[in-house]
Design a protein around this motif. Structure first.
Motif, PDB file in Angstrom:
ATOM      1  N   GLY A 173       0.788  -1.218   0.000  1.00  0.00           N
ATOM      2  CA  GLY A 173       0.000   0.000   0.000  1.00  0.00           C
ATOM      3  C   GLY A 173       0.816   1.261   0.000  1.00  0.00           C
ATOM      4  O   GLY A 173       0.333   2.321  -0.387  1.00  0.00           O
ATOM      5  N   GLY A 221      -2.376  -5.400   6.245  1.00  0.00           N
ATOM      6  CA  GLY A 221      -2.461  -3.953   6.112  1.00  0.00           C
ATOM      7  C   GLY A 221      -2.825  -3.226   7.384  1.00  0.00           C
ATOM      8  O   GLY A 221      -2.961  -2.000   7.378  1.00  0.00           O
ATOM      9  N   PHE A 265      -4.579   1.397   4.380  1.00  0.00           N
ATOM     10  CA  PHE A 265      -5.220   1.770   3.115  1.00  0.00           C
ATOM     11  C   PHE A 265      -6.365   2.760   3.270  1.00  0.00           C
ATOM     12  O   PHE A 265      -7.309   2.743   2.494  1.00  0.00           O
TER      13      PHE A 265
END
Length: 337
Positions: A173, A221, A265
């Motif tokens: 990301g 993430g 993200f």
């Protein structure tokens, strides 16, 4: 120029045949004539080369004018959306510095990258996910720029330079690599490698003043929650957007946000509800409005269009409960209202 009588006099004094001196004169004339032809051809060749000029229309059809944008600090330049990163890179150093490095008047515009042109050069600078394995100019050579790992490839048309600003795993990301490309707009362009290095060093110094490091990014993430002052999400780094979303989710739901789960993200989940920001989205087909913005409401959730572009920035809400009412509370502060 010597006359025939002069050559006869010389021949009598030296006892050499007059035809020898006449031949010497002819050779001299031919040499001078040949030199004149060479000079003429050179001048004509130079005249055939097009004069270097700046574009008459700017920004270009695909470009955007520069706009005021907050400058990141520390490693956060690696966590900006593409358009914001382009704006930041174009403005990380003053216009005068651009022109000093590139050697002439410089026009700049933003898009997916910072794009700049001079009369002789075409330049782009953007953040990328990883160092390239190869380039359009062949296999790059490892080097260092501003003390950081870099790869560079140069040929007669220009230079491609990539610098790893932050050491993070690729494809998580983040965009931790500064990529600078300089190519010539004219047949006989100036040297580009030194200019690419100088530009990269200047951009790194301008876009990475002392500041925070990127948060540690987990396998899926996830990042740690950080308390952040409420404010708009525009031009913020992705993890900061996530923390802002977590804060507004907590306030809108009326629960503490200590158990919120932010991701790198630009997303957050709290109490079974998720809120996600997207720079580029599937086109919204509005069915209503939320906080005065076009919105699509269906069984999949609520999607609020943040800009005039239906395929542009959006906020998406999914989960249980009255998502429209939730979005009505969250959208205004996230837009800075």
């Amino acid at each position: 120029m010597a006359t025939p009588n002069d050559y006869r006099a010389i021949a009598r004094k030296t006892d050499r045949p007059m035809w020898i001196w006449a031949g010497c004169a002819l050779v001299s004339v031919l040499l001078l004539f040949g030199a004149g032809i060479v000079v003429a051809i050179t001048l004509l060749s130079q005249d055939d080369e097009p004069e270097a000029e700046l574009p008459t229309v700017w920004p270009s059809r695909s470009g955007q004018e520069l706009r005021p944008v907050a400058m990141p600090t520390g490693e956060m330049v690696a966590a900006l959306t593409d358009e914001t990163a382009a704006q930041v890179l174009c403005q990380a150093i003053p216009e005068q510095r651009w022109e000093e490095i590139l050697g002439g008047r410089t026009l700049r515009e933003a898009g997916q990258s910072c794009h700049a042109v001079t009369a002789q050069l075409d330049v782009s600078a953007q953040m990328a996910p990883a160092l390239p394995d190869d380039t359009s100019r062949g296999l790059p050579t490892k080097t260092t720029v501003a003390g950081k790992l870099a790869v560079i490839a140069t040929d007669k048309d220009g230079t491609s330079l990539s610098v790893e600003l932050v050491e993070v795993a690729p494809h998580n990301g983040a965009s931790p690599v500064l990529h600078v490309s300089i190519r010539s707009r004219v047949v006989k362009g100036p040297e580009t490698e030194k200019k690419a290095r100088a530009l990269a060093e200047a951009l790194i110094a301008g876009a990475m003043p002392p500041g925070p490091k990127l948060p540690k990014i987990g396998k899926d993430g996830e990042i740690a929650l950080e308390k952040t002052e409420p404010g708009p999400i525009k031009d913020k780094p992705l993890p900061v957007i996530s923390w802002l979303l977590c804060g507004e989710l907590g306030r809108a739901l009326g629960v503490p946000d200590g158990t919120a789960k932010p991701t790198f993200f630009a997303g957050c989940e709290l109490n079974g509800v998720t809120a996600d920001y997207s720079e580029l989205s599937t086109a919204v087909a509005p069915t209503t409005t939320v906080a005065g913005r076009p919105a699509q409401v269906d069984g999949r959730g609520v999607v609020v269009q943040l800009t005039d572009d239906p395929a542009g920035q959006t906020l998406k809400f999914k989960g249980t409960g009255d998502l429209v009412a939730l979005a009505e509370k969250m959208v205004p502060p996230l837009l800075g209202r």
